[in-house]
Every structure is written in structure tokens, then in C-alpha cells.
Design an enzyme around this catalytic site. Structure first.
Site, short mmCIF file in Angstrom:
data_model
loop_
_atom_site.label_atom_id
_atom_site.label_comp_id
_atom_site.label_asym_id
_atom_site.label_seq_id
_atom_site.Cartn_x
_atom_site.Cartn_y
_atom_site.Cartn_z
N GLU A 305 34.19 14.53 15.05
CA GLU A 305 33.90 14.23 16.43
C GLU A 305 31.93 14.25 16.36
O GLU A 305 32.03 14.62 15.58
CB GLU A 305 33.90 15.39 17.10
CG GLU A 305 33.54 16.02 18.53
CD GLU A 305 33.79 17.34 18.97
OE1 GLU A 305 33.40 17.88 20.44
OE2 GLU A 305 33.87 18.24 18.48
N LYS A 369 36.34 11.33 26.22
CA LYS A 369 37.32 13.35 26.04
C LYS A 369 37.00 13.61 27.99
O LYS A 369 36.45 13.55 28.98
CB LYS A 369 36.16 13.87 25.75
CG LYS A 369 36.64 15.62 25.63
CD LYS A 369 35.33 16.42 24.57
CE LYS A 369 36.30 17.95 24.46
NZ LYS A 369 35.02 19.26 24.00
N CYS A 426 38.10 17.55 20.23
CA CYS A 426 38.03 19.35 20.38
C CYS A 426 38.96 20.10 20.92
O CYS A 426 40.23 20.09 20.00
CB CYS A 426 36.66 19.47 20.94
SG CYS A 426 36.16 20.90 20.74
#
Length: 553
Positions: A305, A369, A426
Site C-alpha cells: 500500500e 479504496k 489495508c
């Protein structure tokens, strides 16, 4: 006289130190009662990763039950007991989450000059606030409370329902949901393919709370029956898991060889623009290392990430260097911040993204995301202006914070040479039932793997990264998909669709991991098809059992 349904359990019945202990716990009042509940919840956190000590949750819930039993005084009615039950639940939840989430404090030390003042809010404030969900769960259980085994069903209904709410409201935070107590063992976790994490939560509460009756039951059947039933449930789960997990390794996808790059970049250096060239050089060098086992060259490279301290899509030189580092036919999948040109009058919007890049440096697909971390990646809208006026910002130093991808954009990532990829960034991987886009499981091209890129460097060598891995691992079992997880400092791993760890890298170690990609489970799983409906049915069964016990009391 006290009605039978509200009489306290027979704590004074003869029989051993445990019965005497239960009686003493029930007599606690005031701060002693809350302190005991806090300590019980704290001890219960030992059932979570990385410890996985399931008896700790049994002791913890037994003490909580005895404390609630102690609220059934001769002058109490059920409504009057709501407040003490809620306080017991809040103290229990506060202790449980404080002991399980203390490592969050590490993130406040990365930029201590900016965030140290807020450390108590993360370490104490967050568990205290989340404890309100357990307060509500215990209060609901208090309304259903009766002596005997029926109170176990009432507790499972109230607390498991509260755990589901905790995982959904205010963007949701299902970290260390109680079902993880049985969601770590390879055989026991297989039941998640049927009922998901929240279904495991019902089972964990029923099983671990059952021994409370050993000290308080007034009849052999009510004393020993719940524990015997709990043992049968655990045995059935284990047998189902043993049957589901084939001793042979899962087959692998032909023609795919993965390389997970774990650069182990310190968080305090990772986002400094002056380190940009050194960071790119490091990634390219790790990518181009020859396979240590002398095996086939990797076809797909994975970087974690937010791999870069700059917008690589706007840096042609860096993009060219990355593209040149790929061998012909290789593709790179990397986390990276990206920016979107604003409309007139709007500010530049930033997204936490995954990009698929081909040789030559062209982006072939990307994912933004959707589920952002409040206060970590953005400031919640009601507080945004006020907090910024005080000079505060989110942890990630992006002007204005990240923007969320749209739900319509929560889609499968298409990477040449790979099966369709269910992309997560995440902590998106900790949300059960939210991994796949709606209808993806039954689509013409169902996903072949879950990809999770993350940066757990914020939390160092603490239980945090291990808890994160364990929760992501359970998603593989729920969905019947292999999980490929690439983390900056670890723990990077490849996990098959049954939850077996095929390969992994140690935490805080610079390394690469070459591995094959296991295949998905054909036909998927029951949970993947119907979601939380089995959990809803289990909740209804617990409520029916508790109400029946009230009528018979």
C-alpha cells in the site's frame, strides 16, 4: 418473595472453590463490580490473535455472567437492572478492547511532534467509546435474563447483535470481533464458510459462556448440560473443519508465479519526498532479484500500500523506471496514491489506490479504496472544518485527506494473466461480506483471489499486524478464495482458500516471497452466496431460546 424468573442463581450451593468464587463475584458492587468487569474483559483479549487462548474468553464471559447475576436483587425489576447491566457491559468491553488494541498507540509515535497529544484518545478513548456497543448488548441481555442456561442464549443474542452493529455503524470497526476467538484454528475457522464471522461470534459466546453454569446451576442438568452442549458444538466444528480441509495442498493456477515484495521501509521515512529515488530504486532492486529457489521467474510482482512518497502517475521518469524494471510479460500490482483532476472550483482529489502496471510503465487498471480509515485517512465531515481550524489533520499527510472510491467503483481489478482480482487496501480486508462487489460470486467471471495490500509499519512489531493478518485470513475461508497479502513491513503471505498459510515472510524483514497462486473453491461457499442470513437465523434462535426460558422460569 422474588419471582423464580428473577431469583439469583444458586451461588451458595455446595461445591468447590469455583462456586465460592462465583458467589463472591455476584456480591461485588460499585467500583469493585466495574473493576472486576474491566479485568475480565482484559483477560478475554488473550483469546484474540496472536495468543489464541480460547479458555481466556470462557473465564472472561463467566465472570461477566456472574456480575450480571449479582444485579438480580430481591427489590430489582428487569427495567431497573438495565443500567447496572449496561455499566457491566461497558466496563467489560472497555477492558477487552483496551487490552486488544493498545498497539494503536504506536501510530501516534510515528510523528510524535504532531500526534503525541492525541495518544490517550486512541489508546483509551477509542476502547471507551466502543465499549458503548457492549453496554447496549449487555442491557439487551439483561432484559432477557433468567437463572439457568437461558441467560447464555440471552447474552449471545445481545452481545453478538452488538458486535454486528459495531461492525457496521459509523463506517464500522469489526476489529477483534469475538468470533475471532474460534476464527484462528484451522479446523474451527472452516465454519465461517457457512455462517461467516458474525455466526462464529454467536458460537463463540455460546461455547465460552456455557461453563459459567458449572458454578451456579441449581440442578445437575442446568449445571452440566450447557458445558456438555458446548463441547459437542466445538467437536462438531472441528470435525466439519477436518473433513473440509483436504490433507493435500490445493492445486495452483497454471502459468502464474507471484513475487511479493516486502521492502520494510520505516514509516517515518516512507513518506518523505526526499527519499523518493532511494525508495523506487529499492523496489526495483527487490523486483529484479533472481528467484532464490532457482524456480520459474515471477509473472506478477506485488508492492504494498502507498508504495511511493509521491504521485507516480504524475512522474514520467519514475514510471519509466518502474516499467523498465519489469521483465517482458511481467505485470506489477502496487499500492499508490493517485490524484484526479478537479472540476472547476473544486480542489484536487486524492485516492488511496491499487494500480496494475505493464512493462513500459502503462497503467492498465486501477482500484480506489472505498472504505477509508476515519482520522487516519480523512477527517469525518461533521468534524473536518473544526479540527482543521485547530491545525489538526489526519495521519496520512495528504492535503484534505483521501477521497473514497465510489461503491460503483468497488469492482474487480483486471490484471493480464491473473484471474479476476477482488482488490482490498489495508483494513478493508477485515469487513466480512464486503470483499466482493454485489453479484461478483455468481458472475460469468467470478474472482479468483483476494488481494490485500497494506502498510502496517504504523504499528511496529506488535499484535496489530498479526491481528490484521488473522482477520484477512478468515475472509479467504468465508469467500472460498485464496488471499494474497503484501505488506510494507509484514506480514506478507499467500493463503489458500481453506485458510492454510502457503508461504509468508517474517515481520520487519526486507525480503521477497515467490509463490504459486492457489485456486479458488469451485462454486464458492454458502456464506459467499447468502451473506449474514445464517447469522440472522442464529440470532433469532438465541432470542427464541431466551424467551422460552423466561416463560418456563
Amino acid at each position: 418473595m422474588t419471582p423464580a424468573s428473577e431469583a439469583p442463581p444458586a451461588a451458595a450451593s455446595p461445591g468447590g472453590a469455583v462456586a465460592r468464587l462465583a458467589g463472591g463475584v455476584m456480591l461485588l458492587r460499585g467500583w469493585r463490580r466495574l473493576g472486576a468487569s474491566f479485568l475480565a474483559g482484559s483477560f478475554g483479549a488473550l483469546a484474540m490473535p496472536p495468543f489464541g487462548f480460547l479458555p481466556a474468553l470462557a473465564v472472561s464471559l463467566a465472570v461477566a455472567i456472574w456480575l450480571v447475576d449479582g444485579t438480580a436483587g430481591s427489590r430489582s425489576t428487569r427495567p431497573a437492572r438495565l443500567w447496572p447491566c449496561a455499566l457491566i457491559g461497558w466496563a467489560w468491553g472497555f477492558g477487552y478492547l483496551f487490552a486488544g488494541l493498545w498497539w494503536l498507540g504506536s501510530a501516534f509515535l510515528v510523528e510524535a511532534d504532531v500526534f503525541l497529544w492525541a495518544l490517550p484518545l486512541g489508546v483509551l478513548g477509542l476502547p471507551a467509546a466502543l465499549g458503548l456497543f457492549y453496554a447496549a448488548g449487555f442491557a439487551v441481555a439483561g432484559l432477557l435474563w433468567v437463572r439457568g442456561p437461558g441467560r447464555i442464549a440471552g447474552l449471545a443474542f445481545g452481545v453478538a447483535g452488538a458486535e454486528w452493529v459495531r461492525g457496521h455503524v459509523f463506517t464500522g470497526f469489526p476489529w477483534n470481533t469475538l468470533g475471532m476467538a474460534v476464527g484462528q484454528n484451522l479446523w474451527l475457522m472452516q465454519s465461517a464458510s457457512l455462517v461467516g464471522l458474525y455466526g462464529l461470534t454467536v458460537l463463540a459466546i455460546l461455547v465460552c459462556a456455557a461453563p459459567a453454569t458449572l458454578a451456579t446451576g441449581s440442578h445437575p442438568r442446568s449445571r452440566f448440560g450447557p458445558s456438555a452442549a458446548a463441547a459437542i458444538v466445538l467437536a462438531a466444528m472441528a470435525l466439519y473443519g477436518a473433513e473440509r480441509v483436504d490433507p493435500e495442498a490445493d492445486p495452483v493456477v497454471v502459468g502464474v508465479r507471484l513475487r511479493l515484495v516486502q521492502p520494510n521501509l520505516p514509516q517515518d521515512a516512507k513518506f518523505r519526498p526526499e527519499n523518493r529515488q532511494d525508495i523506487v530504486d529499492r523496489y526495483v532492486e527487490l523486483t529484479r532479484r533472481p528467484p532464490e529457489d532457482g524456480g520459474a521467474a515471477p509473472t506478477h510482482i506485488l508492492w504494498p500500500e502507498s508504495a511511493f512518497p509521491f504521485l507516480i502517475q504524475r512522474d514520467p521518469a519514475a514510471m519509466a523506471q518502474v516499467g523498465a524494471g519489469l521483465a517482458p510479460g511481467q505485470h506489477l500490482i502496487t499500492g499508490a496514491a493517485r490524484a484526479e483532476e478537479p472540476l472547476p472550483g473544486e480542489r484536487l482529489r486524492y485516492f488511496n489506490a491499487i494500480m496494475a502496471i505493464e512493462p513500459g510503465g502503462r497503467i492498465v487498471d486501477s482500484y480506489d479504496k472505498v472504505h477509508l480509515v476515519p482520522f487516519g485517512e480523512y477527517l469525518p465531515a461533521p468534524l473536518d472544518a473544526a479540527l482543521r481550524a485547530l491545525g489538526l489533520r489526519q495521519f496520512v499527510a495528504v492535503p484534505g485527506g483521501f477521497s473514497a472510491g465510489t461503491l460503483a467503483g468497488q469492482r474487480i481489478l483486471d490484471v493480464p494473466g491473473l484471474p479476476p482480482v477482488a482488490a482490498t487496501i489495508c483494513y478493508e480486508a477485515i469487513f466480512p461480506g464486503a470483499i466482493l462487489p454485489a453479484g461478483a460470486a455468481g458472475a460469468d467471471r467470478p474472482p479468483g483471489l483476494i488481494l490485500n495490500v497494506t502498510n502496517d509499519a504504523w504499528f511496529g512489531d506488535t499484535p496489530g499486524p498479526r491481528q490484521h493478518l488473522a482477520q484477512a485470513r478468515l475472509r479467504a475461508v468465508e469467500e472460498g478464495l485464496p488471499l494474497v497479502r503484501d505488506a510494507n513491513t509484514g506480514i506478507s503471505a499467500v493463503i489458500d482458500a481453506h485458510g492454510r498459510v502457503v508461504a509468508q515472510l517474517p515481520i520487519e524483514q526486507e525480503a521477497v516471497l515467490d509463490a504459486d497462486l492457489p485456486v479458488r473453491i469451485l462454486g464458492g461457499t454458502l456464506y459467499g452466496r447468502v451473506g449474514d442470513w445464517p447469522f440472522a437465523a442464529m440470532l433469532a434462535a438465541c432470542l427464541a431460546g431466551a424467551l422460552r426460558a423466561r416463560r418456563l422460569a
